[in-house]
Scaffold this active site. Structure first.
Site, mmCIF file in Angstrom:
data_model
loop_
_atom_site.group_PDB
_atom_site.id
_atom_site.type_symbol
_atom_site.label_atom_id
_atom_site.label_comp_id
_atom_site.label_asym_id
_atom_site.label_seq_id
_atom_site.Cartn_x
_atom_site.Cartn_y
_atom_site.Cartn_z
ATOM 1 N N GLY A 126 13.348 -36.321 -27.484
ATOM 2 C CA GLY A 126 14.728 -36.155 -27.932
ATOM 3 C C GLY A 126 14.854 -35.803 -29.397
ATOM 4 O O GLY A 126 15.235 -36.649 -30.211
ATOM 5 N N SER A 128 16.126 -32.191 -30.438
ATOM 6 C CA SER A 128 17.209 -31.222 -30.614
ATOM 7 C C SER A 128 18.562 -31.778 -30.214
ATOM 8 O O SER A 128 18.683 -32.600 -29.306
ATOM 9 C CB SER A 128 16.922 -29.981 -29.773
ATOM 10 O OG SER A 128 15.629 -29.520 -30.024
ATOM 11 N N GLU A 245 2.273 -31.101 -30.981
ATOM 12 C CA GLU A 245 2.896 -30.151 -30.071
ATOM 13 C C GLU A 245 2.498 -28.712 -30.403
ATOM 14 O O GLU A 245 2.354 -27.880 -29.524
ATOM 15 C CB GLU A 245 4.426 -30.300 -30.148
ATOM 16 C CG GLU A 245 5.166 -29.454 -29.126
ATOM 17 C CD GLU A 245 6.670 -29.738 -29.099
ATOM 18 O OE1 GLU A 245 7.183 -30.309 -30.071
ATOM 19 O OE2 GLU A 245 7.295 -29.367 -28.095
HETATM 20 C C1 LIG Z 1 11.568 -24.383 -22.850
HETATM 21 C C2 LIG Z 1 12.079 -25.228 -23.943
HETATM 22 C C3 LIG Z 1 11.835 -26.581 -23.935
HETATM 23 C C4 LIG Z 1 12.366 -27.408 -24.930
HETATM 24 N N1 LIG Z 1 12.136 -28.744 -24.855
HETATM 25 C C5 LIG Z 1 12.659 -29.560 -25.791
HETATM 26 C C6 LIG Z 1 12.513 -30.971 -25.688
HETATM 27 O O1 LIG Z 1 11.889 -31.464 -24.762
HETATM 28 N N2 LIG Z 1 13.067 -31.747 -26.635
HETATM 29 C C7 LIG Z 1 13.767 -31.223 -27.678
HETATM 30 O O2 LIG Z 1 14.203 -31.962 -28.531
HETATM 31 N N3 LIG Z 1 13.947 -29.870 -27.809
HETATM 32 C C8 LIG Z 1 13.426 -29.040 -26.874
HETATM 33 N N4 LIG Z 1 13.609 -27.682 -26.978
HETATM 34 C C9 LIG Z 1 14.433 -27.159 -28.046
HETATM 35 C C10 LIG Z 1 13.662 -26.513 -29.173
HETATM 36 O O3 LIG Z 1 13.034 -27.482 -29.962
HETATM 37 C C11 LIG Z 1 14.646 -25.658 -29.982
HETATM 38 O O4 LIG Z 1 15.058 -24.610 -29.155
HETATM 39 C C12 LIG Z 1 14.054 -25.112 -31.247
HETATM 40 O O5 LIG Z 1 13.797 -26.111 -32.179
HETATM 41 C C13 LIG Z 1 14.986 -24.061 -31.901
HETATM 42 O O6 LIG Z 1 16.289 -24.547 -32.060
HETATM 43 P P1 LIG Z 1 17.529 -23.742 -31.472
HETATM 44 O O7 LIG Z 1 17.239 -23.415 -30.066
HETATM 45 O O8 LIG Z 1 18.730 -24.520 -31.779
HETATM 46 O O9 LIG Z 1 17.545 -22.373 -32.267
HETATM 47 P P2 LIG Z 1 18.124 -22.141 -33.739
HETATM 48 O O10 LIG Z 1 17.507 -23.089 -34.679
HETATM 49 O O11 LIG Z 1 19.589 -22.058 -33.685
HETATM 50 O O12 LIG Z 1 17.522 -20.715 -34.032
HETATM 51 C C14 LIG Z 1 18.094 -19.471 -33.580
HETATM 52 C C15 LIG Z 1 17.267 -18.332 -34.183
HETATM 53 O O13 LIG Z 1 17.306 -18.417 -35.622
HETATM 54 C C16 LIG Z 1 16.011 -18.512 -36.154
HETATM 55 N N5 LIG Z 1 15.951 -19.401 -37.312
HETATM 56 C C17 LIG Z 1 16.480 -20.634 -37.446
HETATM 57 N N6 LIG Z 1 16.160 -21.167 -38.605
HETATM 58 C C18 LIG Z 1 15.383 -20.276 -39.253
HETATM 59 C C19 LIG Z 1 14.729 -20.241 -40.516
HETATM 60 N N7 LIG Z 1 14.766 -21.265 -41.379
HETATM 61 N N8 LIG Z 1 14.002 -19.143 -40.825
HETATM 62 C C20 LIG Z 1 13.934 -18.093 -39.959
HETATM 63 N N9 LIG Z 1 14.526 -18.062 -38.789
HETATM 64 C C21 LIG Z 1 15.249 -19.138 -38.419
HETATM 65 C C22 LIG Z 1 15.184 -19.090 -35.020
HETATM 66 O O14 LIG Z 1 13.810 -18.795 -35.182
HETATM 67 C C23 LIG Z 1 15.792 -18.447 -33.801
HETATM 68 O O15 LIG Z 1 15.252 -17.159 -33.609
HETATM 69 C C24 LIG Z 1 13.105 -26.842 -25.987
HETATM 70 C C25 LIG Z 1 13.343 -25.469 -26.013
HETATM 71 C C26 LIG Z 1 12.854 -24.667 -25.005
HETATM 72 C C27 LIG Z 1 13.139 -23.195 -25.054
#
Ligand SMILES: Cc1cc2nc3c(=O)[nH]c(=O)nc-3n(C[C@H](O)[C@H](O)[C@H](O)COP(=O)(O)OP(=O)(O)OC[C@H]3O[C@@H](n4cnc5c(N)ncnc54)[C@H](O)[C@@H]3O)c2cc1C
Lengths: 377, 327
Positions: A126, A128, A245
């Site tokens: 947990g 995100s 991870e």
């Molecule tokens: C299959 C899958 C399983 C997952 N499982 C889990 C889980 O079990 N537990 C959990 O907590 N989370 C989980 N996640 C979530 C995952 O950790 C997040 O998707 C990830 O951290 C990115 O956050 P976001 O999706 O909000 O994208 P955002 O952070 O909103 O990013 C959107 C885009 O902006 C870019 N971006 C953001 N910040 C920057 C920066 N500083 N520099 C350059 N580019 C940037 C990103 O690279 C991306 O391309 C999972 C995700 C997936 C796809």
């Protein structure tokens, strides 16, 4: 340099191979990211545990075999070579467990590790939240102190929680100091999902399986014993988990070398042209390069020559490698690529690699800033 | 299990680094651009023992293996050592020539002009019947090249009968020895390329930390950081392939040739990509011969295709894989 296996390592590999050959289900199980598939995967996990193959690198006291990292790598290689099922327990055994070994109290280790190894407790992760993805430190889920009851009251929402709808427990970060900012004042909590006030809703990932969940906390009480690594220490503890991870422990090389073997068999059953042959060679080299890189990395770490930010190199490489391998398979399949099957499924999953475990953009920042020392913004 | 260089090999590299930091400065590399064979540098390499690195100790060499070889040559690549270093080291075990740096041996393997011939003392000619040619007795015409330190030369009609007195194994059954020479040269070139890549990276990291635009170092822009990080991933994953190929050669692994091809394919591609990224991150300062980057970039271009291209090595790996899958 010495790449010969010791007799211990070879014996370990042989024993693993023999057991896996005799026990791996002949037909692949349905996806572990569906409800029925998850249940079948749990049966498999329990068989692994009974034969003491579930957590080979753990101490025997907790159901492991005290395997060295070399033995563990050999086991992983054999596991994927045998085509054994995906590990639905991975977020517990590969991510939480190393953190528990490093930061947990004796009581926490004794209480949690055996139940995790035997797939009685199933852990999800947990981090995100709807408003906190890459910028995890902006999370708003709260932990309020309840001095009278000797514990904490959690509120807020987590999301993208892998297999959250099928798990029994969640580990995660909460803001325990309301006046704190960013990385400070966070605490790492271990929470049973059946605690009053927790609501879980599963939902579908890109491939349609219910692999994601949202988890709401509405004034959920948990005792002090549910804190891992100290109040306010959450960021430091969580970074240990994310290191696992990104790096080796979640994605061992055996996974990719086995995928390449399947790819070569697929290609051998078709007519492929020189372009595809060249891509096959590149695929084989890349999977090998990942394997060799990890051998070098483990050796360097053991010799005290590890470098900051290295696990981001692993993560960038395995995630992009996985996509390339599946793209090549789909190109070989041609018109059959759109059929539901292991390759189209695997392709969809591979596309999440550059997103989860810290997006690849974030990993590139880490390589540039920590490994190379380039200035932050 | 231990994957990596031994402490001895690391110490060898350290020692060479120290020697080369004064003996092979960019000014020395630049002198090679003017046709200078850099004899003082080669004398230094000779007293370090580099030419005889693979020659058995009882014949005056260092008697080291391929792992020490790639460790040393990668470091030489960082300094951009001019001259046929790899070729000299891999030819030396087959020949009875001095190992003191007074001899520089180029290798001819295709019909075109021969790399390094214009600054070498000998050519090991592998085009027909293998022969050692003493270049003092033939005319060498320098051919203009992009990296002018490469000193390619066409050799006038090869005079016959040069597989002579100084030649140890060319008279005996030489097929195995020559196959090993080719593999070692290919591997050494891969290691040299990764040294060149590391040098270009170091120059670039230093530059983008320092260069300010819009009031900040350009290295703080992600559009600069990310391509560099990607290029680093490529080189970081190519180096273990070089080490493994070296190990396979030193242990007579039957798959050694395939491993060498893998190393060269990955190193050629990685070093070439690094050179592109580094030039771009520099802006115009990288686009002038007055700044040092081009010394290493142009050598990268040359070596990426020398001892066969990445595509040729990939094809070799593909053939080996298909044979394996078929059997
Ligand atoms: C299959 C899958 C399983 C997952 N499982 C889990 C889980 O079990 N537990 C959990 O907590 N989370 C989980 N996640 C979530 C995952 O950790 C997040 O998707 C990830 O951290 C990115 O956050 P976001 O999706 O909000 O994208 P955002 O952070 O909103 O990013 C959107 C885009 O902006 C870019 N971006 C953001 N910040 C920057 C920066 N500083 N520099 C350059 N580019 C940037 C990103 O690279 C991306 O391309 C999972 C995700 C997936 C796809």
């Amino acid at each position: 340099m010495d790449l010969t296996e010791t007799t211990d390592e070879a014996a370990f590999r042989d024993e693993a191979r023999a057991w896996l050959d005799a026990n791996v289900p002949a037909a692949p199980l349905p996806s572990g990211d569906t409800r029925e598939g998850f249940a079948l995967h749990l049966e498999w996990e329990r068989r692994l545990f009974e034969a003491r193959w579930a957590v080979v690198s753990w101490p025997a006291a907790y159901g492991g075999r005290d395997a060295s990292v070399w033995q563990w790598l050999a086991f992983e290689e054999e596991y994927y070579r045998a085509g054994a099922p995906q590990r639905v327990t991975q977020n517990g055994i590969f991510l939480l467990a190393p953190t528990l070994f490093a930061f947990g109290t004796q009581e926490q280790q004794d209480a949690l590790l055996p139940r995790m190894a035997s797939a009685q407790d199933l852990w999800c992760q947990g981090w995100s939240e709807p408003g906190a993805g890459s910028d995890l430190a902006s999370l708003t889920s709260r932990a309020l102190r309840d001095e009278a009851a000797g514990g904490w009251r959690l509120s807020g929402q987590k999301t993208w929680t892998t297999r959250g709808a099928f798990c029994t427990h969640i580990f995660g970060l909460f803001r325990s100091d309301p006046s704190s900012q960013r990385h400070h004042g966070l605490t790492y909590f271990l929470v049973p999902l059946d605690a009053p006030g927790v609501t879980v809703r599963g939902f579908a990932r890109l491939d349609g399986d219910e692999g994601f969940a949202e988890v709401w906390f509405d004034d959920v009480f948990i005792p002090d014993s549910a804190v891992l690594g100290g109040v306010g220490e959450g960021w430091k503890v969580a970074m240990a988990t994310t290191g696992s991870e990104r790096g080796l422990s979640l994605r061992s090389p055996g996974r990719y070398t086995a995928t390449v073997d399947r790819l070569l068999r697929l290609a051998a059953s078709r007519d492929v042209d020189a372009t595809v042959e060249s891509r096959l060679a590149q695929a084989w080299m890349d999977a090998e390069a990942y394997r060799l890189f990890t051998l070098r990395q483990v050796s360097a770490e053991q010799a005290g020559r590890g470098r900051p930010g290295e696990s981001s190199l692993n993560k960038l490489f395995w995630s992009e490698l996985d996509i390339r391998l599946h793209e090549l398979a789909l190109d070989i399949l041609g018109p059959e690529a759109e059929l539901e099957g292991p390759w189209s499924k695997g392709f969809q999953f591979s596309l999440s690699g550059p997103i989860y475990a810290g997006t690849n953009e974030v990993q590139r920042n880490i390589v540039a800033e920590r490994l190379l020392g380039l200035p932050r913004k | 299990m231990y994957f990596g260089l031994s402490d001895d090999a690391l110490a060898l590299r350290e020692g060479l680094r120290e020697v080369l930091s004064s003996a092979c400065t960019p000014a020395v590399v630049r002198s090679a651009w003017d046709g200078d064979p850099c004899e003082p540098l080669w004398k230094t390499l000779g007293s370090f023992g580099l030419p005889g690195l693979l020659v058995p100790e009882d014949r005056g060499g260092l008697g080291l293996d391929e792992l020490s070889f790639v460790a040393a040559v990668e470091e030489a690549g960082w300094h951009g050592v001019p001259g046929p270093l790899v070729e000299t080291i891999v030819s030396a075990p087959l020949l009875d020539l001095p190992l003191d740096g007074s001899v520089r041996i180029a290798v001819a393997r295709s019909s075109g002009p021969v790399p390094w011939a214009a600054v070498s003392t000998h050519v090991l000619d592998l085009r027909d019947e293998p022969a050692l040619v003493d270049l003092s007795s033939v005319e060498v015409t320098a051919v203009p090249t992009v990296d002018r330190s490469r000193a390619l030369g066409s050799i006038s009609e090869s005079p016959v009968g040069h597989a002579g007195a100084s030649d140890r194994q060319l008279r005996d059954d030489h097929t195995t020895a020559l196959a090993l020479l080719e593999l070692r040269a290919t591997l050494g070139t891969a290691a040299f390329l990764l040294g060149l890549a590391r040098r270009q990276l170091d120059l670039t990291v230093a530059y983008v930390k320092d260069r300010q635009q819009f009031g900040v170092p350009v290295g703080s822009f992600q559009a600069v950081k990310h391509p560099i990080a990607n290029a680093v991933v490529d080189t970081e994953f190519a180096w273990p392939a070089v080490l493994r190929a070296a190990y396979s050669l030193s242990t007579n692994d039957p798959a050694a040739a395939m491993h060498v091809s893998m190393a060269k394919a990955l190193a050629s591609d990685a070093a070439y990509r690094m050179s592109r990224v580094c030039l771009q991150a520099h802006g115009a300062i990288g686009y002038t011969v007055e700044y040092d980057l081009h010394l290493f970039t142009k050598r990268t271009w040359a070596l990426a295709n020398d001892w066969d291209t990445a595509a040729e090595h990939r094809a070799a790996v593909a053939r080996a894989l298909l044979e394996r899958t078929a059997s």
